[in-house]
Design an enzyme around this catalytic site. Structure first.
Site, PDB file in Angstrom:
ATOM      1  N   ASP A  54      -6.223  -2.052   7.657  1.00  9.24           N
ATOM      2  CA  ASP A  54      -6.536  -1.413   6.373  1.00  9.24           C
ATOM      3  C   ASP A  54      -5.356  -1.536   5.429  1.00  9.24           C
ATOM      4  O   ASP A  54      -4.301  -0.948   5.663  1.00  9.24           O
ATOM      5  CB  ASP A  54      -6.847   0.071   6.625  1.00  9.24           C
TER       6      ASP A  54
ATOM      7  N   TYR B 169      -0.603  -1.062  -2.037  1.00  5.63           N
ATOM      8  CA  TYR B 169       0.400  -1.021  -0.956  1.00  5.63           C
ATOM      9  C   TYR B 169       1.403  -2.174  -1.091  1.00  5.63           C
ATOM     10  O   TYR B 169       2.463  -2.142  -0.484  1.00  5.63           O
ATOM     11  CB  TYR B 169      -0.252  -1.107   0.433  1.00  5.63           C
TER      12      TYR B 169
ATOM     13  N   LYS C 239      -8.415  -2.509  -1.054  1.00  7.92           N
ATOM     14  CA  LYS C 239      -8.898  -1.530  -2.042  1.00  7.92           C
ATOM     15  C   LYS C 239      -8.404  -1.876  -3.447  1.00  7.92           C
ATOM     16  O   LYS C 239      -7.299  -2.388  -3.621  1.00  7.92           O
ATOM     17  CB  LYS C 239      -8.386  -0.123  -1.685  1.00  7.92           C
TER      18      LYS C 239
ATOM     19  N   HIS D 235     -10.407   2.624  -4.608  1.00 10.31           N
ATOM     20  CA  HIS D 235      -9.389   3.409  -3.892  1.00 10.31           C
ATOM     21  C   HIS D 235      -9.498   4.916  -4.167  1.00 10.31           C
ATOM     22  O   HIS D 235      -9.273   5.735  -3.275  1.00 10.31           O
ATOM     23  CB  HIS D 235      -7.994   2.881  -4.266  1.00 10.31           C
TER      24      HIS D 235
END
Ligand code: NAD
Length: 272
Positions: free
Chosen positions: A46, A51, A73, A106
């Site tokens: 994930d 990120y 996401k 998200h």
């Protein structure tokens, strides 16, 4: 390693019930962690555009010859119909894989109020076969009802904060009624759950670690989990949960750990 369970999605696909979460892992380290996780038996990972480690994630997946379920996401700056299509293209290119299994909005990002338009873009991407499954993250019942009402397309997954201290019973009930799979983010309460006296006692009883008790609890509740670790021994520990079971007394004790104010992360109703 015992066989890992999968969950059925409402679009006919399946998803491994446990995966590696890579939030806060620097991009340069992510490929190595993903490879270590695959070697330890993980079959799902994930990540997210925000990120900053989709590149490392894709590199780690490419380095191993296994079928890995990849989730990413869309972040706030790419919300809106056209922007979401472009945001997806960027994630797809950064990952450098031939596929994305699951693509999520998200957060609802309530202030800009573009999640319905963004959802329509994801519906198109799935119709065109560019992504296999689509879903959301941090959506409340109100947000879910709105996208379902406006598009008729029910997300396959809602990924939400969920751990023994914040169990989200009501939202999970709504998910079950609508055939939405619940994925628990911060399933270990970001590591804080480990010190809880109740969990320590249950762990001692089963000869397991508190982390394993918590992750087993998610699995038995039918939730998908994406615990994060960068350490090979913890990666192995967190997935060694398919050869024991909690009993009713354990279930009752863990149910009592739920707190109305147990949220660690932001509240989706106000997070902008
Ligand atoms: P987590 O609950 O998975 O906790 C991770 C921390 O717990 C680690 O940093 C480590 O300190 C500790 N830990 C891990 N294994 C352990 C073990 N066996 N024993 C003791 N301590 C251990 O928290 P997280 O990283 O916040 O969440 C997991 C994943 O969920 C993220 O990596 C990300 O993929 C996802 N996530 C999604 C959202 C979202 O908005 N959708 C938000 C947060 C996290």
């Amino acid at each position: 390693m015992t066989d890992q369970p999968t969950l059925s999605l409402n679009d006919g696909r399946t998803m491994p019930q446990i995966g590696l979460g890579v939030y806060q892992i620097p991009d340069a380290d992510t490929s190595g962690v993903v490879q270590a996780a695959i070697d330890a038996g993980y079959r799902a990972v994930d990540t997210a555009a925000i990120y900053g480690n989709e590149g490392g994630t894709g590199k780690g997946v490419r380095a191993r010859d296994e079928t890995i379920f990849v989730t990413s996401k869309l972040w706030r700056d790419d919300y809106g119909y056209d922007a979401a299509l472009k945001g997806f293209d960027r994630s797809f290119a950064t990952l450098g894989l031939d596929w994305i299994d699951l693509y999520l909005l998200h957060w609802p990002f309530v202030e800009q109020d573009l999640f319905v338009e963004s959802w329509k873009a994801l519906v198109r991407l799935q119709k065109e076969g560019r992504v296999k499954s689509i879903g959301v993250s941090n959506f409340t019942m109100d947000h879910l009802e709105r996208i379902i009402h406006d598009t008729g397309v029910v997300p396959a997954v809602n990924q939400i904060e969920l751990h023994p201290g914040f169990q989200q019973v009501e939202l999970r009930g709504f998910h079950d009624e609508n055939k939405i799979v619940t994925t628990s983010w911060s399933p270990l309460g970001q590591g804080k759950a480990m010190d809880d006296a109740v969990l320590v006692r249950i762990a001692e009883k089963h000869g397991r670690t508190p982390a394993q008790i918590v992750l087993r609890w998610h699995i038995e509740a039918g939730l998908a989990v994406i615990p994060k670790s960068t350490k090979p021994e913890r990666l192995a520990e967190n997935i060694a949960i398919f050869d024991f079971a909690l009993d009713e007394e354990d279930e009752r004790a863990i149910a009592k750990l739920d707190r109305r104010d147990g949220r660690i992360g932001p509240d989706p109703r106000s997070f902008a």
